[in-house]
Design a protein around this motif. Sequence first.
Motif, short mmCIF file in Angstrom:
data_model
loop_
_atom_site.label_atom_id
_atom_site.label_comp_id
_atom_site.label_asym_id
_atom_site.label_seq_id
_atom_site.Cartn_x
_atom_site.Cartn_y
_atom_site.Cartn_z
N HIS A 30 0.84 -1.20 0.00
CA HIS A 30 0.00 0.00 0.00
C HIS A 30 0.88 1.26 0.00
CE1 HIS A 30 0.99 0.01 4.23
NE2 HIS A 30 0.28 -1.08 4.47
N TYR A 32 1.62 3.60 2.00
CA TYR A 32 2.56 3.84 3.10
C TYR A 32 3.81 2.98 2.96
CZ TYR A 32 4.40 4.09 7.80
OH TYR A 32 5.22 4.26 8.88
N TYR A 54 -0.13 9.58 -3.86
CA TYR A 54 -1.47 9.08 -4.13
C TYR A 54 -2.03 9.47 -5.49
CZ TYR A 54 -1.34 6.86 0.27
OH TYR A 54 -0.98 6.02 1.27
N LEU A 57 -0.23 7.04 -7.75
CA LEU A 57 -0.75 5.68 -7.70
C LEU A 57 -2.06 5.57 -8.48
CD1 LEU A 57 -0.02 4.82 -3.97
CD2 LEU A 57 0.84 3.55 -5.94
N TRP A 70 -8.71 -3.90 -2.08
CA TRP A 70 -8.79 -3.52 -0.67
C TRP A 70 -8.47 -4.73 0.19
CZ3 TRP A 70 -9.22 1.25 1.33
CH2 TRP A 70 -9.61 2.26 0.47
N GLY A 71 -7.76 -4.47 1.25
CA GLY A 71 -7.46 -5.58 2.15
C GLY A 71 -7.38 -5.08 3.58
N LEU A 72 -7.05 -6.01 4.44
CA LEU A 72 -6.86 -5.64 5.85
C LEU A 72 -5.39 -5.64 6.15
CD1 LEU A 72 -9.65 -7.54 7.78
CD2 LEU A 72 -9.56 -5.16 7.13
N SER A 73 -4.93 -4.56 6.78
CA SER A 73 -3.50 -4.48 7.10
C SER A 73 -3.18 -5.39 8.28
CB SER A 73 -3.15 -3.03 7.44
OG SER A 73 -3.75 -2.72 8.69
N ARG A 77 -6.68 -2.87 9.77
CA ARG A 77 -7.28 -1.64 9.28
C ARG A 77 -7.44 -1.75 7.78
NH1 ARG A 77 -3.74 2.12 11.73
NH2 ARG A 77 -4.06 2.14 13.99
N ARG A 78 -8.46 -0.99 7.26
CA ARG A 78 -8.74 -1.06 5.85
C ARG A 78 -7.68 -0.31 5.07
NH1 ARG A 78 -13.14 2.16 2.57
NH2 ARG A 78 -13.35 0.75 0.80
N ALA A 79 -7.03 -0.99 4.11
CA ALA A 79 -5.99 -0.34 3.32
C ALA A 79 -6.08 -0.79 1.88
CB ALA A 79 -4.61 -0.69 3.88
N LYS A 80 -5.65 0.13 0.99
CA LYS A 80 -5.71 -0.20 -0.44
C LYS A 80 -4.34 -0.67 -0.90
CE LYS A 80 -8.03 1.68 -4.48
NZ LYS A 80 -8.58 2.86 -5.12
N TYR A 82 -1.72 -2.01 -3.87
CA TYR A 82 -1.50 -1.90 -5.31
C TYR A 82 -0.58 -3.01 -5.76
CZ TYR A 82 -3.60 2.69 -4.89
OH TYR A 82 -4.46 3.71 -4.63
N HIS B 31 -2.63 6.04 5.76
CA HIS B 31 -1.22 6.44 5.67
C HIS B 31 -0.87 7.38 6.81
CE1 HIS B 31 2.24 7.52 2.76
NE2 HIS B 31 2.55 8.00 3.96
N THR B 67 -6.41 13.41 -6.43
CA THR B 67 -6.76 11.99 -6.44
C THR B 67 -8.26 11.80 -6.67
OG1 THR B 67 -5.03 11.73 -4.78
CG2 THR B 67 -6.46 9.82 -5.20
N LEU B 409 -14.13 -3.63 4.43
CA LEU B 409 -13.36 -3.30 3.24
C LEU B 409 -14.13 -2.41 2.29
CD1 LEU B 409 -11.63 -6.69 2.49
CD2 LEU B 409 -10.67 -4.65 3.52
#
Lengths: 120, 906
Positions: A30, A32, A54, A57, A70-73, A77-80, A82, B31, B67, B409
Motif C-alpha cells: 500500500h 505507506y 497518491y 498511484l 482492498w485488504g486488511l493491514s 485496518r482497511r488499506a488499499k 496496489y 497512511h 486523487t 473493506l
Amino acid sequence: MGDAVSTSLDLLQGTLDLLVLKTLSWGPAHGYDVARWIQDVTGDVLRVEEGSLYPALHRLEKRKLLKSSWGLSRNNRRAKYYEITAKGREALASEASTWSSFTKAVTTVMTSADRPGWAK
Amino acid sequence: MTPRLDSRWRRYLAFFGPRPVRDVDDELAFHFQARVDEYIAAGMDADAARDATLERLGDLSRYRGETLAIEQQEQRRRTMSDVIHSIIGDIRFGARQLGRNLPLTIAALLCFALGVGANTSIFSVVNAVLFRPLPFPDSDKLVVVTEGVTKLAADISSISAPDLLDYKETEGRAFQTLALVRRRDATLMINGEAEVIPGAALTPSTFKVLRVTSAVGRVFIDADTASSAPFVVVISDGLWRRRYGADRAMIGKQITFSTGATAEVVGIMPAGFAFPLPGLGIPVADIFFPFRFTPGVLAQRADNFGAVALGRLQNGVSMERAEAALAEIARQMPRRYPESWGKSQSRGGNLLIHVKSMRATAIGESRRPLLVLLGAVGFVLLIACINVASLFVARASARKREIAIRKALGATRGRLTQQFLAEALLLLAAGSALGLIAAHWGTRALVALAPGNFYSSFDVSLDARVLAFTGGVTILTALVFSILPGLRGRPSDAEQALRAERSATANRTRQEGRRVLIVSEVAFALVLTIGAGLMLRSLARVRAVNPGFEPENLVTFFTSLPAAAYTDVDRIKLTEQQIVQRLREIPGVTSASAASGLPMQGDWLIVFTPEGPPQSQLPVATNTLVLPGYFEAMRIPLRAGRLFNDRDTKSSPNAVVINETMARKYYGNGNPIGRQFKWGPRDSPGPLSEIIGVVADVKHTTLDEEPSNVVYHAVFQQDTGVNVSMYRGLSYVVRTRIAPASIAASIRTAVRGVDPKLVVLNIRPMDTIVGQTIETRRFNTLLLGLFAALALSLAATGVYGVLQYSVIQRKREMGIRIAIGATSSNMIGLIVGQAVRLAALGVVIGLVGAFALTRVIRALLFDTDPLDGLTFVASAAVLVLIAVLSSYLPARRALRIDPIIAMRAE
C-alpha cells in the motif's frame, strides 16, 4: 542525516511514477509501504512529499499499469493495496531504460572535460 | 454517454459500486495514522507526531483533490461491461462459497428441486386442464349439444342420434359443422388373440368439427356411411404402434374382428390425437368407425339417447345464439315426428336443447381435485423453501465474520445484497433446473397413471406459463433469502463480529429464527397430513361400502354369440343356458349365471311406467336381462317374493324383479308383489309385467353413488327385435371356491365345449372391477398421501437440521451444563423437550389452519366429516413423534460434548 536533496512539488511526475513502479515491482504494497521503502532505501535522502504518491498511484492504476484491491493491514485496518501488472512491468522496463539513457547523458555533460568552442 | 444516462449509472453505482470520496479518505487516513504511529513509537508525543506527519505528507488538500478528480473521472467512464464483470465475479465467488460446504449445498439443492419438481408436475397438469385450450385448432368454438326432456327424472347428457340430421339445418348459419360420436368398442383378432379395443363411431363431419386429419391415409368421407359401402376403419397411432408394429404398409390392409367380419384400414391418426374425451362419457378410442344412420338407428328417435353431438360454432356466433337456433328446430320436432317426439311431448314435455362448451364438459369433475392437489403440493414447496431458508440462515451465521470483513473493506449494502443474490440465484436456479427435469418425468408419469387416461386428452406440455411459474417461485425465494443475510446487522456489528464475539441479543434473535422455522414447518406438514388422512379415511369408507352383492370369489367374463351363426332367438337362449350348465359343472364352482350387464360395468337406462296414477316426472330405471340363478350367484339378497326360475319362459306371464329403492319410491304403500310394471312409457304398446320379487339395492356405477331404480327382466321371456342385441352377448358370473386365476382355463374349455368358435373375453375377478370404479379416488388419495409423506420427511429433515445446528451453536452452554452435573437423561430431555415444545406449538397452529382449510375438500370426501376427530388427533400425534425422532440424533450429539473443550472453544 546526509545531504537532503529537498524535492519540490515539481519533481517530474514521470520520475515519481518510475519510483513507484520500481517499488511495486518487488510485490504488492500500500501507499505507506511505498513511502517507507523509498525512505529506507535512499536513507531518507529522497524526501518525497508523501501525499503526492497518491495521485501518482491512482494515475498509474488508471493507465492499467497497476491494479488495486482492498485488504486488511496487519493491524486489521482497511488499506488499499496496489500490484504491478504485466503492462506495468513493460512500462517499467522501458522507462528505466529511458532514465538510464537520460542520466548517462546528463552525467556525460556534467563530467565532460571538453571545453566548448564558445567558452573563454 | 448522455448526461441523463450518466446520472442513472451514478445512482446505480452509488448503491452497488465503490464510493470514491470515502475510499480516498480512507486511504489517506490509513497512511496518516501509520506515520503517526511510527513517530509515537519512536518516542514523539502525539501532537508532535501529528505535526511531523502533516509536514511530511505535504499539501494534503491538493493531493486529495487531485486523487479525487482522477477517481471520479474514472468512475464516469465505467461501462456496462464493468457491471457485467462484477456480476460474473459475484457468481464465481458464489460458486466457490457453495462449493466450500458441499453437503449443505447439495441438501439445499435437493430440497428445492423436490419442491419445484413436484409443483411443476402438478401445475403442468392443472395448466393443461384448467387453463389451456383443448388441443384442437380454435377450440373455444367447440361445443357439445345435449337434449333433455322436461319431465325426465334423470339427467341425460347426450342426444338421440337421428335428431342430428334435423339440427344440421343450422349448418352455415349458427354452426359451421355438427357431428355425432357414439361409443363402439370392438373385439379385434390380432395374431390369433382376441382383444377388446375401445372405439367410437363418428360421423365424417367429426374431423371437420375438430379440424384434424389423419397422419397417414385418409379420414372418413360421406361415401363411407352409405349402407352399401365397404367396411372401413381409422385407427389411432397408439394402436398402430402397439399392435401392428407401426407397419408402414398398414393402409389398405384388412383387420379382423372376433365376429369374423373384416374392415379395411384407411387411415391412421397422428400421435397426439386423443378422442373422444373421457369427460364426455366416452373413453379415448383406438379405433374409429363411420357412423351410419341406418333405418334401425332412425327408428330410435326420442328413445335411444346414447350419442354425443359436437359442433363448431360459426365465427362470431355465441353459444346462446346457437342454442336458440337449435331450440327453434327442437320446437318443431313434435310436429315433424308425431309418432316419436309428438308422443314424447305429450308424455314427457317439451324437448329441450342445451349447448355447452366442450372444454367445460371435458374438465368434468376434475377441477376441484386438481386445485386441491395444487394447494397440497404448494405446501410441500413451502416446507422445502423453509428448509432451504434455514440452511441459508445457518450458513449466513457462519459467515458473519466474512460479511463483517467485507463491510470493513468498503462493500456497500447493495454490493453485499448483489453478492448474496447471485449466490442464492445460482443455487436455486440449479435446483429449479433439476426440478424441471424431474417434473418432465413426473408429468408424464401423472398422465400415464391417471385412471381412465383422463389427462391424455389435454395438451400437457411445458409451456410459457409453467416456466414463468417455476421461474417466479425461484426468483422470489432467492430474493427473500439474499436480503436476509445482507441486510442484517448494523455497521457496528461489524466490529463485534470481527472479534468473534457473540452478544446475548444476537444469540437470542438467532434462536427466535430457528424456533419460527420449526414451528412453521410442523404447522404446514400437519395441515397436509390431516388432508391426506381425511382422504384416506374417505377411501376406506368407500371401499367398505356394501356393493349389494358379494364380489369376492366371483369371476366374470363376456362372450357373444355372433349374429351370422346364431340367427334363431331360441337357439341363442338355449346356447346360453348350455354355457351356464357347463360352468356349473366345473369342479370348485358353487354357482354360475349370466346377465346383460353387471354392476360397475355401465348401465342401460329405460323409461318405465309403474302401476298407479301418472307421475309428474318420467321414471327411469336401470334395466338388466338375467338368466335364472343370477341373484343366487351374485348373492344379492331377496327381500320379498321370489326370484326367477326355469319356469319363467315365453309361455308364462311376464315377470319382473325390482329393487328396494324402486319398491319404496313407486310402490310405497303395501306389498309390491303382484302389482303391475310396464317397460316403456304409459301409452306404449308393450306388455304389462307382474312384479314377482324385490331384491336388495346394488351399486351400479360407483360405490359412492346414490341409490337408484333397478328392474330385472328374464332373458327367456324376451322377444326378438332390438332386444336380441342386448342379450346376444352376456356377462357371465361364476362363483368359485378356488382361486379365480386357476379357473380361467376351465372356463374357456367349458365355453368352447358348447361351441369351439366362441371367444371368451375379459376373464376378470369381480373385486378387481369393483376396485376400478374407485380408481380416480384412489389415485387422488395416493397423490395426496405422497405429498404428505414428502412434507413429513422434509419437515423431519428440517427439524433435525435446525436442532443439530442449534446444539453446535450452544456448545458452550451445553458444556457448562454437563460440567455442573447434568446427566445424559437431562441433556436428552433438554433437546427433545425443546423439539416437542416447538412441535406442539406448530401442531396447535396447524390444527387451526386445518380447521379452516379442510372444508375445501369436503366435496371430495365420502361419508367423512372434514373435521374428523380421529384424523386430526392421529396426525398431530404423528407430527410430534416425528419431532421427537428427529431430535434424537442431535440429542445424542449433545451428550458427546466435552465440557472443557466446549467452554474453551469460545
